[in-house]
Write a protein that holds these residues in place. Structure first.
Motif, PDB file in Angstrom:
ATOM      1  N   ALA A 147       0.796  -1.112  -0.110  1.00 51.04           N
ATOM      2  CA  ALA A 147       0.050  -0.081   0.184  1.00 51.04           C
ATOM      3  C   ALA A 147       0.966   1.276   0.012  1.00 51.04           C
ATOM      4  CB  ALA A 147      -1.051  -0.019   1.201  1.00 51.04           C
ATOM      5  N   LEU A 148       0.308   2.402  -0.644  1.00 52.64           N
ATOM      6  CA  LEU A 148       1.028   3.444  -0.698  1.00 52.64           C
ATOM      7  C   LEU A 148       0.096   4.693  -0.119  1.00 52.64           C
ATOM      8  CD1 LEU A 148       3.264   5.450  -1.579  1.00 52.64           C
ATOM      9  CD2 LEU A 148       2.136   5.344  -4.002  1.00 52.64           C
ATOM     10  N   GLY A 149       0.402   5.389   0.902  1.00 49.16           N
ATOM     11  CA  GLY A 149      -0.258   6.587   1.480  1.00 49.16           C
ATOM     12  C   GLY A 149       0.330   7.735   1.154  1.00 49.16           C
ATOM     13  N   LEU A 150      -0.595   8.857   1.001  1.00 46.41           N
ATOM     14  CA  LEU A 150      -0.354  10.129   0.467  1.00 46.41           C
ATOM     15  C   LEU A 150      -1.132  11.159   1.348  1.00 46.41           C
ATOM     16  CD1 LEU A 150      -0.720   8.492  -2.443  1.00 46.41           C
ATOM     17  CD2 LEU A 150       0.983  10.174  -3.023  1.00 46.41           C
ATOM     18  N   ARG A 151      -0.712  12.123   1.643  1.00 52.91           N
ATOM     19  CA  ARG A 151      -1.327  13.433   2.349  1.00 52.91           C
ATOM     20  C   ARG A 151      -0.259  14.527   2.598  1.00 52.91           C
ATOM     21  NH1 ARG A 151       0.152  14.516   7.634  1.00 52.91           N
ATOM     22  NH2 ARG A 151      -1.878  15.219   8.365  1.00 52.91           N
ATOM     23  N   PHE A 152      -1.096  15.623   2.522  1.00 50.91           N
ATOM     24  CA  PHE A 152      -0.449  17.028   3.038  1.00 50.91           C
ATOM     25  C   PHE A 152      -0.015  16.825   4.357  1.00 50.91           C
ATOM     26  CE2 PHE A 152      -1.854  17.904  -1.187  1.00 50.91           C
ATOM     27  CZ  PHE A 152      -0.670  18.547  -1.749  1.00 50.91           C
ATOM     28  N   SER A 153       0.991  17.557   4.770  1.00 48.55           N
ATOM     29  CA  SER A 153       1.486  17.541   6.429  1.00 48.55           C
ATOM     30  C   SER A 153       0.470  18.310   7.049  1.00 48.55           C
ATOM     31  CB  SER A 153       2.906  17.972   6.310  1.00 48.55           C
ATOM     32  OG  SER A 153       3.168  19.311   6.024  1.00 48.55           O
ATOM     33  N   GLY A 154      -0.200  19.335   6.656  1.00 47.25           N
ATOM     34  CA  GLY A 154      -0.927  20.107   7.332  1.00 47.25           C
ATOM     35  C   GLY A 154      -2.364  20.057   7.336  1.00 47.25           C
ATOM     36  N   ASP A 155      -2.643  18.974   6.553  1.00 41.98           N
ATOM     37  CA  ASP A 155      -4.087  18.342   5.968  1.00 41.98           C
ATOM     38  C   ASP A 155      -4.744  17.928   7.346  1.00 41.98           C
ATOM     39  OD1 ASP A 155      -6.793  17.676   5.041  1.00 41.98           O
ATOM     40  OD2 ASP A 155      -5.761  16.498   3.521  1.00 41.98           O
ATOM     41  N   ALA A 197       5.155  -2.751   4.345  1.00 41.46           N
ATOM     42  CA  ALA A 197       4.340  -2.924   3.321  1.00 41.46           C
ATOM     43  C   ALA A 197       3.306  -1.767   3.120  1.00 41.46           C
ATOM     44  CB  ALA A 197       3.216  -4.121   3.398  1.00 41.46           C
ATOM     45  N   PHE A 198       3.565  -0.832   3.894  1.00 42.68           N
ATOM     46  CA  PHE A 198       2.997   0.657   3.629  1.00 42.68           C
ATOM     47  C   PHE A 198       3.960   1.771   3.612  1.00 42.68           C
ATOM     48  CE2 PHE A 198       0.395   4.079   5.990  1.00 42.68           C
ATOM     49  CZ  PHE A 198      -0.560   4.393   4.810  1.00 42.68           C
ATOM     50  N   GLU A 199       3.789   2.223   2.602  1.00 40.92           N
ATOM     51  CA  GLU A 199       4.716   3.271   1.887  1.00 40.92           C
ATOM     52  C   GLU A 199       3.990   4.615   2.164  1.00 40.92           C
ATOM     53  OE1 GLU A 199       7.051   5.083  -1.887  1.00 40.92           O
ATOM     54  OE2 GLU A 199       6.527   3.020  -1.972  1.00 40.92           O
ATOM     55  N   VAL A 200       4.555   5.862   2.713  1.00 41.64           N
ATOM     56  CA  VAL A 200       3.981   6.946   3.066  1.00 41.64           C
ATOM     57  C   VAL A 200       4.719   8.122   2.359  1.00 41.64           C
ATOM     58  CG1 VAL A 200       3.327   8.772   4.874  1.00 41.64           C
ATOM     59  CG2 VAL A 200       3.090   6.190   5.048  1.00 41.64           C
ATOM     60  N   ILE A 201       4.181   8.733   1.519  1.00 39.21           N
ATOM     61  CA  ILE A 201       4.623  10.214   1.015  1.00 39.21           C
ATOM     62  C   ILE A 201       3.934  11.245   1.833  1.00 39.21           C
ATOM     63  CG2 ILE A 201       4.821  11.548  -0.887  1.00 39.21           C
ATOM     64  CD1 ILE A 201       4.957   8.766  -2.842  1.00 39.21           C
ATOM     65  N   GLU A 202       4.352  12.002   2.661  1.00 35.39           N
ATOM     66  CA  GLU A 202       3.836  13.420   3.099  1.00 35.39           C
ATOM     67  C   GLU A 202       4.550  14.654   2.636  1.00 35.39           C
ATOM     68  OE1 GLU A 202       2.773  13.693   7.497  1.00 35.39           O
ATOM     69  OE2 GLU A 202       4.536  14.667   7.275  1.00 35.39           O
ATOM     70  N   LEU A 203       3.733  15.204   1.822  1.00 37.82           N
ATOM     71  CA  LEU A 203       4.071  16.471   1.084  1.00 37.82           C
ATOM     72  C   LEU A 203       3.968  17.748   2.173  1.00 37.82           C
ATOM     73  CD1 LEU A 203       2.730  14.395  -0.952  1.00 37.82           C
ATOM     74  CD2 LEU A 203       2.461  16.627  -2.216  1.00 37.82           C
ATOM     75  N   ASP A 204       4.974  18.512   2.120  1.00 28.21           N
ATOM     76  CA  ASP A 204       5.074  19.686   3.206  1.00 28.21           C
ATOM     77  C   ASP A 204       4.112  21.112   2.640  1.00 28.21           C
ATOM     78  OD1 ASP A 204       5.960  21.621   4.805  1.00 28.21           O
ATOM     79  OD2 ASP A 204       7.913  22.023   3.840  1.00 28.21           O
TER      80      ASP A 204
END
Length: 265
Positions: free
Chosen positions: A184-192, A210-217
């Motif tokens: 799984a791949l999770g994405l979110r904005f840091s201030g959301d 198994a869970f990759e996270v992308i957090e956008l600043d």
């Protein structure tokens, strides 16, 4: 923004006791793209076209909203009001299995049976973000993308920690990450604030690597100029000239799907 949905094949699909229209286009491994609120908007359709151009067969179910209609404040609020009380989505429920996910599993299974590759991918966004992982109870799903998963709505601390599915579903997903290669791949904005970091912490605690996270600043003064309300990672916030971090996150989503759906090893 305009996208010609007339180039997509539109057919009703029934599964899990529910029937909705699905839009399909492309060739190659299958990807189920679940729209964000308010529905299959031009932005969602454009993302679908991007996936088709990347070499995937894309199916977009339309469980809410009017396909092709652009988002406006009034239209969006009307959809939110309906979804909040809909038994198919259970927007505020914790430790809950949602009827819509049974429908999505059926869509994924059908798509996997007629497309090449190692199973299919499922992408959920915003209101539907967590549905992508819940759909992975179905063995045909080999990759799940959770973009800004906002359900259950994070009203309480328990809701913020909730993974967006029942404990029984989570246990199945955990086992599949260990035995079937599910990722799984999770994405979110840091201030959301609509997509609490605690939810990703819960999923990472259960799924591990198994869970990759992308957090956008999206903090004040961030270099990409995101506002404090930045939310839609894969649609509204993408800029390509010059490429911003949302653009790069979308590229990673395509790469992630390629890795898990087309690899032979």
């Amino acid at each position: 923004m305009t996208v010609d949905l007339g180039s997509w094949r539109r057919t009703p699909f029934t599964g899990g006791g529910l029937t909705y229209d699905c839009f399909e286009k492309g060739e190659g491994p299958g990807v189920v793209l679940i729209p964000e609120i308010p529905g299959l908007s031009p932005e969602v359709a454009e993302f679908g076209e991007h996936l088709v151009a990347a070499g995937f067969t894309v199916v977009i179910p339309s469980p809410f909203g009017t396909p092709g209609r652009a988002a406006t404040t009034g239209y969006t609020l009307g959809i939110v009001a309906r979804l909040c009380v809909s038994k198919e989505f259970r927007s505020f429920a914790v430790n809950a299995e949602r009827p819509i996910t049974k429908y999505l599993r059926a869509v994924a299974k059908d798509l996997a049976a007629r497309t090449p590759g190692r199973g299919v991918g499922v992408i959920g966004m915003c209101f539907t973000g967590g549905f992508a992982l819940a759909a992975a109870v179905e063995d045909a799903v080999n990759a799940a993308v959770l973009s800004q998963p906002a359900v259950p709505f994070p009203v309480t601390a328990r809701m913020r920690r909730d993974p967006g599915m029942s404990q029984e579903e989570l246990e199945v997903v955990k086992e599949r990450t260990r035995t079937d290669g599910l990722c799984a791949l999770g994405l979110r904005f840091s201030g959301d604030r609509a997509v609490p970091r605690e939810r990703f912490d819960t999923l990472r605690a259960h799924l591990g690597d198994a869970f990759e996270v992308i957090e956008l600043d999206s903090s004040p003064g961030n270099r990409d100029g995101y506002g404090k309300g930045a939310h839609a990672v894969l649609t509204a916030e993408i800029r390509d000239n010059p490429p911003n971090s949302a653009f790069n996150a979308r590229a990673r989503v395509v790469e992630f799907l390629e890795e898990h759906l087309t690899a032979t090893g």
